[in-house]
Write a protein that holds these residues in place. Structure first.
Motif, PDB file in Angstrom:
ATOM      1  N   ALA A   1     -26.490   6.133  16.843  1.00  0.00           N
ATOM      2  CA  ALA A   1     -25.423   5.753  17.773  1.00  0.00           C
ATOM      3  C   ALA A   1     -24.957   4.331  17.482  1.00  0.00           C
ATOM      4  O   ALA A   1     -23.755   4.033  17.534  1.00  0.00           O
ATOM      5  CB  ALA A   1     -25.891   5.871  19.214  1.00  0.00           C
TER       6      ALA A   1
ATOM      7  N   SER B   1     -17.207  13.975  26.445  1.00  0.00           N
ATOM      8  CA  SER B   1     -16.565  12.702  26.107  1.00  0.00           C
ATOM      9  C   SER B   1     -15.304  12.927  25.291  1.00  0.00           C
ATOM     10  O   SER B   1     -14.285  12.258  25.495  1.00  0.00           O
ATOM     11  CB  SER B   1     -17.526  11.810  25.312  1.00  0.00           C
TER      12      SER B   1
ATOM     13  N   ASP C   1     -27.155  16.051  24.997  1.00  0.00           N
ATOM     14  CA  ASP C   1     -26.403  15.024  24.279  1.00  0.00           C
ATOM     15  C   ASP C   1     -25.173  15.615  23.612  1.00  0.00           C
ATOM     16  O   ASP C   1     -24.097  15.009  23.603  1.00  0.00           O
ATOM     17  CB  ASP C   1     -27.286  14.353  23.222  1.00  0.00           C
TER      18      ASP C   1
ATOM     19  N   THR D   1     -25.207  12.526  28.748  1.00  0.00           N
ATOM     20  CA  THR D   1     -25.614  11.775  27.570  1.00  0.00           C
ATOM     21  C   THR D   1     -25.623  10.284  27.873  1.00  0.00           C
ATOM     22  O   THR D   1     -25.299   9.870  28.993  1.00  0.00           O
ATOM     23  CB  THR D   1     -24.704  12.095  26.362  1.00  0.00           C
ATOM     24  N   THR D   2     -25.971   9.494  26.879  1.00  0.00           N
ATOM     25  CA  THR D   2     -26.067   8.055  27.101  1.00  0.00           C
ATOM     26  C   THR D   2     -24.684   7.433  27.242  1.00  0.00           C
ATOM     27  O   THR D   2     -23.686   7.958  26.717  1.00  0.00           O
ATOM     28  CB  THR D   2     -26.796   7.371  25.931  1.00  0.00           C
TER      29      THR D   2
ATOM     30  N   PRO E   1     -29.579   3.007  23.143  1.00  0.00           N
ATOM     31  CA  PRO E   1     -28.866   3.895  22.222  1.00  0.00           C
ATOM     32  C   PRO E   1     -29.710   4.151  20.980  1.00  0.00           C
ATOM     33  O   PRO E   1     -30.512   3.305  20.580  1.00  0.00           O
ATOM     34  CB  PRO E   1     -27.596   3.106  21.878  1.00  0.00           C
TER      35      PRO E   1
ATOM     36  N   MET F   1     -22.700   9.419  14.938  1.00  0.00           N
ATOM     37  CA  MET F   1     -23.294   9.350  16.275  1.00  0.00           C
ATOM     38  C   MET F   1     -23.673  10.748  16.765  1.00  0.00           C
ATOM     39  O   MET F   1     -24.785  10.973  17.256  1.00  0.00           O
ATOM     40  CB  MET F   1     -22.304   8.702  17.250  1.00  0.00           C
ATOM     41  N   ALA F   2     -22.762  11.717  16.601  1.00  0.00           N
ATOM     42  CA  ALA F   2     -23.030  13.079  17.077  1.00  0.00           C
ATOM     43  C   ALA F   2     -24.171  13.715  16.292  1.00  0.00           C
ATOM     44  O   ALA F   2     -24.934  14.519  16.831  1.00  0.00           O
ATOM     45  CB  ALA F   2     -21.773  13.933  16.956  1.00  0.00           C
TER      46      ALA F   2
ATOM     47  N   ALA G   1     -27.624  13.425  17.827  1.00  0.00           N
ATOM     48  CA  ALA G   1     -27.892  14.015  19.142  1.00  0.00           C
ATOM     49  C   ALA G   1     -29.251  14.706  19.136  1.00  0.00           C
ATOM     50  O   ALA G   1     -29.492  15.604  18.329  1.00  0.00           O
ATOM     51  CB  ALA G   1     -26.793  15.006  19.511  1.00  0.00           C
TER      52      ALA G   1
ATOM     53  N   SER H   1     -21.429  14.689  24.568  1.00  0.00           N
ATOM     54  CA  SER H   1     -20.483  14.193  23.562  1.00  0.00           C
ATOM     55  C   SER H   1     -19.211  15.028  23.568  1.00  0.00           C
ATOM     56  O   SER H   1     -18.103  14.499  23.405  1.00  0.00           O
ATOM     57  CB  SER H   1     -21.127  14.217  22.174  1.00  0.00           C
TER      58      SER H   1
ATOM     59  N   ASN I   1     -23.066   6.735  23.826  1.00  0.00           N
ATOM     60  CA  ASN I   1     -22.386   7.868  23.195  1.00  0.00           C
ATOM     61  C   ASN I   1     -21.007   8.100  23.796  1.00  0.00           C
ATOM     62  O   ASN I   1     -20.033   8.369  23.086  1.00  0.00           O
ATOM     63  CB  ASN I   1     -23.231   9.132  23.338  1.00  0.00           C
TER      64      ASN I   1
END
Length: 286
Positions: A251, A142, A135, A80-81, A247, A126-127, A130, A139, A84
């Motif tokens: 996000a 993460s 993504d 993912t980015t 982003p 943010m999630a 996705a 997440s 994120n």
């Protein structure tokens, strides 16, 4: 300087065109080597005793947690980015407060609970943005990284004598061993990639750790926390400037909520700590 070095992780990751396992192996090995050199410089001939002082609970619990955290970090950056990943990672203080409540019955202040709820809302926003399955998986990785690191934070407070540098060094070796069977699909990395991997491991793991530890001993934890918070902003900025990785709008909104909650939570300690109470503030912080 430590925060600048931590924020470069996304740049290193985006500069490598290697399979995930190969990146894991070499980044962990170089990170472990840099930490072992720091331990050797600090303890000299007593370095083996410093490593042995990890103790049974350290080897059985802390070292595997450190290895899993390292693995999840690289997986998250791959899937993912960077934005994120950093948004989820910024919730470490609040997850640590939750772990401390469950494990050692340390009641969080109302301010922590409010900030945690706001930060959680930010992560949910943010999630919710996705766009791909990758993504979502990134997440989740993460979150695994952040949760395991939060447990390590609480362990460091619960067991004051637990040496974190040796734990992370041995954890790096374990991380490399876990990824090794899946690596080598592309063969040994070329010299260019090895240089990037060496910098990735030694700068973001060893040197950044040494600088942050040195700096945080001379200031309140709230100040150190606010400075380290720049990582959440700088990391996505570098990859946006270098690789055009933007982003998403959600996000940005979620990140603003998380950062706002963190700044509001940490600012009280920053302004409330008297000049003579810097050490007390440091000792009492996460």
């Amino acid at each position: 300087m430590a925060t600048l070095m931590w924020s470069s992780a996304g740049l290193f990751m985006r500069s490598l065109d290697l399979d995930l396992a190969t990146i894991q192996v070499w980044r962990a090995l170089f990170g472990a080597l840099s930490l072992f050199l720091i331990i050797l410089g600090e303890h000299g001939r007593r370095a083996p005793q410093a490593i042995a002082s990890i103790g049974r609970i350290g080897f059985l619990v802390a070292v595997p947690l450190s290895a899993v955290s390292m693995l999840a970090f690289v997986v998250a950056l791959k899937l993912t980015t960077v934005a994120n990943v950093m948004i989820v990672y910024a919730t470490v203080p609040f997850l640590a407060a939750g772990v401390a409540f469950v494990w050692v019955r340390e009641r969080p202040e109302r301010r922590v609970v409010i900030a945690s709820c706001i930060a959680l809302a930010g992560v949910v926003v943010m999630a919710g943005g996705a766009a791909k399955g990758e993504d979502i998986a990134g997440s989740f990785a993460s979150f695994v990284m952040t949760a395991t690191f939060a447990v390590l934070v609480v362990m460091a407070r619960r067991y004051r004598g637990m040496p974190m540098a040796p734990i992370n060094a041995v954890g790096g070796l374990l991380c490399a061993a876990m990824a090794w069977p899946f690596a080598g699909v592309q063969g040994l990395p070329n010299l260019h990639d090895l240089v990037i991997l060496a910098a990735f491991g030694s700068i973001t793991t060893g040197l950044a750790y040494l600088l942050f530890l040195t700096g945080s001993r001379r200031m309140p934890s709230s100040e150190a926390g606010l400075i380290a918070l720049l990582d959440v902003i700088l990391g996505p900025t570098w990859v946006w400037l270098a690789f055009g990785e933007r982003p998403s709008l959600l996000a940005l909104v979620g990140g603003a909520l998380v950062l706002g909650a963190l700044v509001w939570y940490l600012a009280r300690g920053l302004f409330a700590a008297p000049v003579g109470g810097r050490q007390a503030a440091q000792d009492g912080g996460l």
